[in-house]
Motif scaffolding. Structure first.
Motif, mmCIF file in Angstrom:
data_model
loop_
_atom_site.group_PDB
_atom_site.id
_atom_site.type_symbol
_atom_site.label_atom_id
_atom_site.label_comp_id
_atom_site.label_asym_id
_atom_site.label_seq_id
_atom_site.Cartn_x
_atom_site.Cartn_y
_atom_site.Cartn_z
ATOM 1 N N PRO A 1 7.807 7.852 7.100
ATOM 2 C CA PRO A 1 6.825 7.326 6.979
ATOM 3 C C PRO A 1 4.812 7.852 7.217
ATOM 4 O O PRO A 1 4.262 8.636 7.171
ATOM 5 C CB PRO A 1 6.224 5.823 6.224
ATOM 6 C CG PRO A 1 7.452 5.117 5.974
ATOM 7 C CD PRO A 1 8.762 6.140 6.968
ATOM 8 N N LYS B 1 -2.945 4.589 -3.131
ATOM 9 C CA LYS B 1 -2.024 5.603 -1.842
ATOM 10 C C LYS B 1 -0.701 6.090 -1.656
ATOM 11 O O LYS B 1 0.449 4.584 -1.807
ATOM 12 C CB LYS B 1 -2.504 5.508 -0.221
ATOM 13 C CG LYS B 1 -2.088 6.107 0.774
ATOM 14 C CD LYS B 1 -2.745 5.321 2.079
ATOM 15 C CE LYS B 1 -2.205 6.927 2.807
ATOM 16 N NZ LYS B 1 -3.267 6.389 4.036
ATOM 17 N N TYR B 2 -0.093 6.736 -1.248
ATOM 18 C CA TYR B 2 1.235 6.588 -1.513
ATOM 19 C C TYR B 2 1.607 6.275 0.170
ATOM 20 O O TYR B 2 1.496 7.115 1.311
ATOM 21 C CB TYR B 2 2.318 7.832 -2.237
ATOM 22 C CG TYR B 2 2.297 7.246 -3.535
ATOM 23 C CD1 TYR B 2 3.949 6.825 -4.353
ATOM 24 C CD2 TYR B 2 1.569 8.071 -4.196
ATOM 25 C CE1 TYR B 2 3.783 7.015 -5.778
ATOM 26 C CE2 TYR B 2 1.322 7.479 -6.029
ATOM 27 C CZ TYR B 2 2.894 7.522 -5.730
ATOM 28 O OH TYR B 2 2.496 7.518 -7.252
ATOM 29 N N LEU B 3 3.171 5.090 0.576
ATOM 30 C CA LEU B 3 3.199 5.489 1.860
ATOM 31 C C LEU B 3 4.019 5.820 2.648
ATOM 32 O O LEU B 3 4.804 5.709 3.467
ATOM 33 C CB LEU B 3 2.732 3.707 2.317
ATOM 34 C CG LEU B 3 1.429 3.576 1.909
ATOM 35 C CD1 LEU B 3 1.297 1.261 1.912
ATOM 36 C CD2 LEU B 3 0.329 3.908 3.240
ATOM 37 N N GLY B 4 4.824 5.862 1.720
ATOM 38 C CA GLY B 4 6.451 6.948 2.062
ATOM 39 C C GLY B 4 7.522 5.995 0.758
ATOM 40 O O GLY B 4 7.840 4.855 0.321
ATOM 41 N N VAL C 1 3.445 1.570 -1.966
ATOM 42 C CA VAL C 1 2.075 1.769 -1.667
ATOM 43 C C VAL C 1 1.208 1.185 -1.819
ATOM 44 O O VAL C 1 1.545 0.148 -2.044
ATOM 45 C CB VAL C 1 2.412 3.015 -4.038
ATOM 46 C CG1 VAL C 1 2.691 3.840 -4.152
ATOM 47 C CG2 VAL C 1 2.252 1.765 -4.555
ATOM 48 N N GLU D 1 -0.320 11.778 5.163
ATOM 49 C CA GLU D 1 -1.064 11.525 4.093
ATOM 50 C C GLU D 1 -0.654 9.950 4.167
ATOM 51 O O GLU D 1 -0.682 9.600 3.215
ATOM 52 C CB GLU D 1 -0.652 12.199 2.905
ATOM 53 C CG GLU D 1 -1.556 13.621 2.488
ATOM 54 C CD GLU D 1 -1.253 14.032 1.578
ATOM 55 O OE1 GLU D 1 -1.249 13.941 0.417
ATOM 56 O OE2 GLU D 1 -1.582 15.925 1.647
ATOM 57 N N ALA D 2 0.457 9.698 4.914
ATOM 58 C CA ALA D 2 1.568 8.788 4.688
ATOM 59 C C ALA D 2 0.419 7.495 5.286
ATOM 60 O O ALA D 2 -0.005 7.725 5.858
ATOM 61 C CB ALA D 2 2.454 8.677 4.413
ATOM 62 N N CYS E 1 4.456 11.482 7.936
ATOM 63 C CA CYS E 1 3.670 13.061 6.943
ATOM 64 C C CYS E 1 2.391 11.941 6.755
ATOM 65 O O CYS E 1 1.688 11.081 7.128
ATOM 66 C CB CYS E 1 4.254 12.628 5.933
ATOM 67 S SG CYS E 1 3.075 13.450 4.627
ATOM 68 N N LYS F 1 6.634 15.171 1.581
ATOM 69 C CA LYS F 1 6.877 13.753 1.011
ATOM 70 C C LYS F 1 7.430 13.943 -0.165
ATOM 71 O O LYS F 1 8.426 14.908 -0.587
ATOM 72 C CB LYS F 1 4.857 13.776 0.326
ATOM 73 C CG LYS F 1 3.679 13.778 0.855
ATOM 74 C CD LYS F 1 2.825 13.495 -0.013
ATOM 75 C CE LYS F 1 2.446 14.770 0.051
ATOM 76 N NZ LYS F 1 1.531 15.847 0.161
ATOM 77 N N ASP G 1 9.169 3.367 -3.831
ATOM 78 C CA ASP G 1 8.009 3.517 -3.215
ATOM 79 C C ASP G 1 7.033 3.249 -2.908
ATOM 80 O O ASP G 1 6.484 2.408 -3.616
ATOM 81 C CB ASP G 1 6.965 4.960 -4.047
ATOM 82 C CG ASP G 1 7.895 5.930 -4.080
ATOM 83 O OD1 ASP G 1 9.144 6.617 -3.508
ATOM 84 O OD2 ASP G 1 8.000 6.708 -5.840
#
Lengths: 356, 1104
Positions: free
Chosen positions: B95, B996-999, B1075, B100-101, B98, B145, B1073
């Protein structure tokens, strides 16, 4: 053909309060299922006995897994294994550390040592509390006492919040108080008193006769009685040693009571005896041994005579109120403050202890 | 050197006592990444050590960063002997790779030991510094992702859907290596955990590379599985859908999935390129006429003639001819569609079709692992396609088997099992078959695609299934990025609420026997009588009433055998199982008076002496499809009076059940469309009568009637009258088997009142979710004591097992009523000869008991008329509220529950009462706090508190209403630093918005015990283990900064026990996932549900 394994695990741990109580009370799984069936949960959700059994087993397992955490309540809040909402956690702890009055009544005043543990069986047999539950309650006592004893400094400040909760919950404090002063509670004459009666009296004593009771600033939850006060109580003897004072007191009380109660004649006849009894109790309290006998004295010197004269609780109230108030009118009696501090407790204790 | 990994060990707590003498522990920590290891100092004599270590820095390739897990080991220092391991934490740092994560991992992790379970916790801080690497030939794929979610993740927009990605890696299983004989179970377990962690890292990296090649930046619907093949090795495989996702700015929320009115949609979408605007209408038009022949599916392409016509899948077994058949069919279908083009719409359609097809056909496998789609993505759905294949796992160093005849299921020629190529080839074969099935259905794509295996000894069944479909080509085209919302979507010919039901294949060349009728919704195109799919119900679909879980269960005994004989026996059994499962599903569907299945999942598990089949799906009544006929019982031997009587009773019971179910699921299709076509075109009188009789307010109804009448009038001539007659499904009773079947059909217990269940994401017909969520996992193992079981006996046991499981869920969750069990995922296995294991993961969600409370008056009227609550109320409500009625778009079909308006009102009521409860609770809390404060000051007031102590105890105990917990109570209770992490198998949490998606979370654990009895038997052992797995998942999510796991699933739960030796071992693999989600605070419509408005209002309702 049999279900070999059956588990249900929720992300938020599911706990049924009813089952928890059954578990705490030491019911076996099968007994618990029976109780639940009688309770009518089955109709609630069209369940069968199998479903109930499986649910009960699951919950029992969960509680067993939790028990380790309950032994140190502070851990429960930051452990990761079970996701339990805070209010549920509080419920778990409160219930876990709750006591059966019947059980506590038996343990009251006894020294919490190994010896008692052997007696758990007896207590169980006597009170109808299951052995498992007795054991839990007993262990809880020791656990809490250990914490309380190890604490230094002001008790209330340092005590872990959960323990504090327990203390306030009204059980630990009286117990601690009783154990500290080793009040006699086991005599046959005292058997009729419940734990609630004692707990109430303990509360009265703590809030009126201890050091902290006078001085609000003292934060020490010191359960020792105020020594100075006990010394001062000796001065009250004048009420019975001075014959004039005694007669005056009697006539004041009798005037006030006349015509108000059926038991007037008995009251008048017994006044001196009763007054002597109460004042003597006060005068002896400097003696630790006599402090221990406080409750037995109250019963023997006051409650029993009244009861044999068939006073009603209302009579008792009336009598004690006037007995207390009339002392203020005695012009030669100087110890009004001490008298009030003494009588507040005596009155409420006797009210509580006088069962019709 | 493109990455620097930094790790800091902060502290530990609740460590176990390692030194009996002092009752304390001298703990230190080893931090290992790749081949580098760092150590902290020893923190002597403490169970709560504070290491506060320096930053340990690892300089590593990003390739390693992707593959390797960070390994943190806590040990007890021992001066004289070897240090004892307390336990380990594996941290997947993916995670952090990335942008964005997550940016940092920080938090308390449970210290896990494979023998002792969780032993205390450790606080770790992890950061990664990545350097840009523009090397074209790099082996890493950082930045891609991954999502387990099988829909376009909320807060993203699919700019482009590239398609199917798959990969598998193979290794030797450490458990079966020679060294395992001399090492401790702990070492062996850890080797396995580490290896699988490595392999999944590698797999993810490789898939990521493929995605980058395709030009994508994300994998959605990522499904990773393990095949523990025993001695022949360990396979880790994964499939997913490559996409290019754009992050939506937090303000604009998830428009992609938002269900908008046709009228408002265009306005909100100002950013379309003009060129597109010019172009779209053209497509729209041609779609109109052309997208004609879509259909549902009901039975599978009966390509290989041997299995009965219904078999929805082709148990691929041996005949290599089967795939040939498919191929030969394909051209035919092609021609067929050409023909229909000519007839219906002309060249435009051909053009479209060609475009679509080329877009897809460039791909080897036009498969999509997604199960929910942005509106407009799915044009038509053909039906379920599936393929199975029985394979013999070849043992290493055991070429002896290789001399048999060339049998398709045995890949003799491939060399060792260690070569991924063998497994690749197996899957390749199956996918080809799926593809050809889809073609036979006139579809160019497969959606809701998944793959699975079942292994017993050396036999392995590979299965794949999906739903054949025609997709909107715009999502596939390069350069056409703006498909998130297209203004013209709703002007397309087939209304979104029924378009997907229209048959995709050619009417004249149907791949299987099906009865077609004109769509009951738009009356323009043909629809099948029944539709089976593996996907979620499209949001825009028009549904009547509510749905329900439908399961078909089946056991088949088989002789114990070895090797090839065994494989042959299994592959011979498969078609019959599929057929029977299908028949059961069909019967149960009719019994519930429904006409479509969604989320169909058929699992066949193989054991030594039996095969288990479990098909789960969610049945619904699609408004567009014809009403199902009833079930008719027929006896084979007429004349026998008693028999006839018997049949009559059964028939009556069936009819009663159907009627009851109709009421239960509120299935009451709008009168007009329920009419038989003959009646419809024949007698207008009847129509008027219908109107009068209908409890729906008259004016409205009339206009509706009128409109639809005119709409369909031009097509009347084309109506195929022969299909008008509703057929009754005939069941023949000719032997005891059939009687048994019927009994089993009728014994499915109905769900208790207040409960609904489904295996799809959300329940069709329920829209007003509140925020109560309870995810759970339940496992049951049943031991068959008697070896002389019949198929029937087994079936009964298996059915009871499943039914009882459901019953216990209903009981356990009764405090959540009204609630719905969603995404009920059953996994069956035959771990040993006489054991049946069923593992279920699902989520219970509360919902508003809709309008019932608010309008009791309405309810009574409802009872008066035979109409269902819902149907009655909607029209009434609309009429009462003139303005809202006016704003109804005229094209709205009023048969569709229009819940948006209503729900907000209903909710407000509930909320009010809730607020009350909530405030009392808060008050109590305050009261309690007050008491405590008083307690600390010794005044006479304490007397009071003591006097009341007992009663206050009772009062203070938490309210029984589980749902009235506010977050505030969190704070008022001392020290609960543990973040609440919600988990759900769905892609969303009701009442919240994912910001938000954290991975991805993908964890594999092994737990073993040699003191089974002491741990409470197998149940105790597994209970603890599952609780521990949950705890570890939550801890990882919390450390990433998240507060929820969505799309959670338990992929594997493999339990082996040996009670005689007091031992057990269990493997669990979970994924999901991580989040961050926030409560819905604005009135934004929630993507998944039309009316989330009220859910946010009851935000305080924070039952976790």
């Amino acid at each position: 053909m049999a279900v070999e394994l059956d588990v249900f695990v929720g992300n938020t741990t599911i706990m049924d309060e009813e089952v928890y109580q059954l578990w705490l009370d030491g019911y076996t799984v099968n007994d618990a299922v029976k109780v639940r069936m009688e309770g009518g949960v089955m109709e609630e959700c069209e369940a069968s006995a199998d479903v109930l059994l499986s649910d009960t087993m699951d919950q029992y397992r969960t509680f067993q897994m939790c028990e380790r955490l309950l032994h140190s309540p502070s851990k429960l809040a930051n452990q990761l294994l079970f996701q339990i909402p805070p209010n549920r956690q509080a419920m778990l702890i409160e219930r876990y550390y709750a006591f059966d009055d019947a059980f506590v009544r038996e343990v009251l005043g006894k020294k919490l040592s190994k010896g008692t543990k052997k007696d758990l069986d007896d207590i169980g047999a006597k009170t109808g509390v299951t052995l498992k539950s007795c054991r839990r309650q007993f262990d809880n006592f020791k656990r809490v006492f250990k914490v309380v004893e190890e604490l230094k400094g002001p008790l209330v400040e340092n005590i872990p919040p959960i323990m504090r909760l327990l203390l306030i919950s009204g059980i630990m404090l009286p117990l601690f108080f009783f154990a500290n002063h080793r009040f006699e509670t086991g005599k046959r004459k005292l058997q009729y008193l419940t734990f609630q009666d004692f707990a109430f009296c303990a509360g009265q004593l703590i809030s009126n006769w201890t050091v902290g009771a006078v001085d609000n600033m003292v934060e020490d939850m010191d359960v020792d009685l105020d020594k100075e006060f006990l010394q001062e109580l000796k001065e009250l003897k004048v009420l019975i040693t001075d014959k004039d004072l005694l007669d005056q007191h009697k006539s004041l009380v009798c005037t006030a009571l006349r015509g108000k109660t059926k038991a007037f004649n008995e009251m008048e006849a017994n006044f001196k005896n009763l007054s002597r009894g109460l004042v003597n109790i006060a005068a002896k309290l400097t003696n630790t041994k006599d402090v221990r006998d406080f409750f037995i004295d109250l019963v023997e010197k006051f409650i029993e005579p009244c009861r044999s004269d068939r006073w009603t609780a209302a009579d008792m109230r009336l009598y004690l109120t006037h007995y207390n108030n009339s002392a203020h009118i005695l012009d030669t009696f100087k110890h009004q403050a001490v008298w009030d501090r003494y009588m507040v407790v005596i009155k409420s204790c006797i009210f509580k202890m006088y069962h019709d | 050197m493109p990455g620097k990994l930094k790790v800091k060990i902060v502290a530990g707590r609740h460590l176990p006592v390692m030194d009996r003498a002092s009752d304390l522990t001298d703990a230190f920590v080893e931090v290992k990444f790749g081949n580098t290891t760092f150590k902290t100092d020893v923190f002597p004599k403490s169970l709560n050590p504070q290491w506060n270590s320096e930053w340990f820095k690892f300089e590593v390739d990003d390739e390693d960063l992707q593959d390797e897990p960070l390994q943190v080991t806590v040990l007890d220092h021992d001066t004289y002997s070897a240090n004892d391991a307390i336990g380990k934490v594996y941290i997947d740092i993916d995670p952090l790779l990335c942008s964005e994560a997550a940016s940092v991992i920080s938090g308390w992790f449970p210290i896990y030991d494979t023998i002792h379970g969780i032993r205390g916790e450790i606080n770790v801080l992890v950061k990664v510094e990545l350097f840009n690497d523009l090397n074209r030939f790099r082996q890493s794929s950082c930045g891609v992702k991954f999502f387990c979610t099988t829909s376009i993740p909320r807060c993203y927009r699919a700019a482009m859907v590239h398609g199917f990605v798959e990969e598998l890696v193979v290794n030797e299983d450490p458990e079966y290596q020679w060294i395992d004989r001399i090492r401790s179970p702990r070492a062996s377990n850890e080797a396995r955990q580490r290896l699988i962690s490595l392999m999944s890292g590698e797999l993810q990296r490789k898939i990521g590379l493929k995605v980058l090649e395709m030009g994508g930046n994300a994998v959605v619907g990522y499904l990773q599985c393990f095949d523990l093949e025993g001695e022949s090795g360990l396979v880790v495989r994964a499939i997913g859908t490559a996409c290019t996702l754009d992050k939506l700015s937090s303000g604009s929320a998830p428009n992609t999935n938002t269900h908008m009115h046709p009228n408002t949609a265009p306005a909100s979408n100002a950013c379309n390129s003009p060129s597109k605007d010019g172009k779209e209408p053209v497509f729209g038009e041609d779609l109109t006429s052309s997208s004609g022949p879509p259909t549902p599916f009901r039975a599978l392409p009966t390509t290989s003639s041997s299995p009965p016509p219904f078999s929805p899948s082709k148990p691929c077994s041996r005949q290599s001819s089967s795939s040939d058949t498919d191929l030969s069919l394909t051209p035919k279908t092609g021609m067929g569609s050409g023909g229909s083009v000519g007839k219906e719409a002309g060249p435009l359609k051909t053009l479209l079709r060609q475009q679509t097809q080329t877009a897809l056909e460039q791909r080897e496998f036009p498969f999509f692992t997604l199960t929910s789609f942005p509106p407009g993505f799915l044009l038509h759905v053909g039906g379920v396609v599936s393929a199975r294949s029985v394979k013999l796992l070849d043992r290493i160093h055991n070429p002896a088997l290789g001399n048999t005849r060339s049998y398709k299921l045995l890949d003799w020629n491939s060399v060792t099992a260690d070569e991924p190529e063998t497994r690749d080839a197996w899957w390749e074969e199956i996918r080809q078959e799926i593809k050809s099935h889809a073609k036979a259905l006139g579809c160019h794509g497969v959606v809701g695609y998944s793959e699975s295996t079942s292994i017993c000894e050396e036999v392995c069944i590979l299965s794949a299934s999906g739903t054949a479909a025609i997709l909107n080509p715009r999502y596939m085209r390069e350069g056409c990025l703006d498909i998130g919302i297209t203004d013209h979507r709703f002007e397309e010919p087939s209304p979104p609420s029924c378009g997907f039901c229209h048959i995709p294949y050619d009417e004249l060349n149907m791949p299987f026997p099906a009865q077609l009728t004109y769509c009951y919704h738009c009356r323009r195109q043909k629809v099948p009588d029944v539709l089976f799919t593996t996907i979620n119900l499209p949001q825009e679909a028009a549904v009547t009433g509510k749905g329900c879980l439908i399961q078909a269960r089946l056991c088949r005994l088989k002789k114990k055998a070895q090797g090839e004989v065994n494989a042959t026996a299994i592959s011979n059994l498969l078609p019959f199982m599929e057929y029977e499962l299908h028949t059961q599903l069909m019967n149960k569907l009719k019994l519930r008076s429904m006409n479509a299945l969604f989320g169909l999942h058929i699992q066949i598990s193989v054991g030594e002496n039996m095969l288990l089949g479990l098909a789960s799906a969610t049945g619904v009544y699609l408004t567009a499809l014809p009403a199902p006929g009833g079930i008719q019982i027929a006896g084979k031997t007429p004349g026998d009076l008693s028999n006839e009587h018997h049949i009559l009773t059964i028939q009556k019971r069936i009819n009663d059940t159907i009627a009851k179910n109709k009421e239960l699921y509120q299935i009451n299709p709008p009168k007009l469309f329920a009419l038989d076509p003959e009646v419809f075109c024949g007698i207008n009188m009847e129509l008027t009568e219908e109107v009068v009789g209908s409890p729906i307010p008259e004016p409205r109804q009339r206009s509706r009637l009128f409109r639809s009448h005119s709409e369909s009038s031009d097509e009347l001539s084309e109506l195929d009258l022969s299909h008008g007659k509703k057929d009754a499904f005939v069941l023949e009773i000719d032997d005891t088997d059939a009687v048994e079947d019927i009994h089993s059909l009728l014994t499915d217990a109905p769900t208790p009142t207040g409960f609904y269940s489904c295996n799809t994401e959300i329940m069709p017909g329920i829209y007003s979710w509140t925020s109560g969520v309870q995810m759970f996992t339940s496992v049951r193992v049943f031991r068959l004591s008697n070896a002389n079981l019949t198929n029937q006996g087994l079936n009964k046991i298996f059915t009871d097992l499943c039914e009882n499981l459901l019953k216990s869920f209903y009981f356990k969750l009764r405090s959540m009523i009204p609630c719905c069990l969603c995404q009920l995922n059953f996994a069956v296995a035959v771990p040993e000869e006489e054991l049946i294991q069923v593992a279920v993961t699902a989520v219970a969600m509360t919902f508003d008991k809709d309008q019932a409370q608010e309008k009791p008056a309405d309810k009574s009227t409802t009872k008066g008329g035979s109409e269902t609550e819902e149907q009655l109320q909607f029209p009434m409500e609309l009429c009462a509220d003139a303005s809202s009625a006016n704003t109804q778009p005229s094209s709205k079909i009023s048969g569709v529950p229009e819940s948006t308006n209503v729900s907000s009102r209903a909710a407000s009521v509930d909320y009010g009462s809730f607020a009350d409860r909530c405030s009392t609770w808060l008050e109590l809390l305050r009261l309690k706090a007050h008491t405590i404060r008083r307690g600390s000051v010794k005044t006479s007031r304490r007397t009071q508190s003591l006097a009341h102590s007992v009663s206050s105890l009772e009062h203070c105990s938490p309210l029984p209403e589980g749902r009235s917990r506010s977050l505030r109570s969190n704070r008022s209770f001392r020290g609960s630093p543990v973040t609440v992490v919600k988990m759900t198998p769905l892609s969303f949490l009701p009442g919240t918005r994912i910001i938000k998606y954290l991975g991805i979370i993908n964890m594999f654990f092994i737990r073993e015990t040699t003191s089974l009895r002491e741990e409470g038997g197998v149940s105790g052992f597994l209970h603890t283990f599952i609780a521990e797995v949950f705890a570890m998942v939550r801890a990882h999510v919390a450390a990433l900064g998240g507060n929820a796991v969505v799309s959670y699933s338990m992929k594997e739960c493999m339990l082996m026990e040996n009670p005689n030796k007091n031992q057990a071992q269990c493997l669990i693999n979970v994924s999901g996932d991580a989040v961050i989600c926030v409560r819905e605070t604005d009135q934004e419509p929630n993507p998944s549900m039309a009316n989330i408005g009220q859910t946010c209002a009851s935000g305080t309702d924070g039952a976790t």
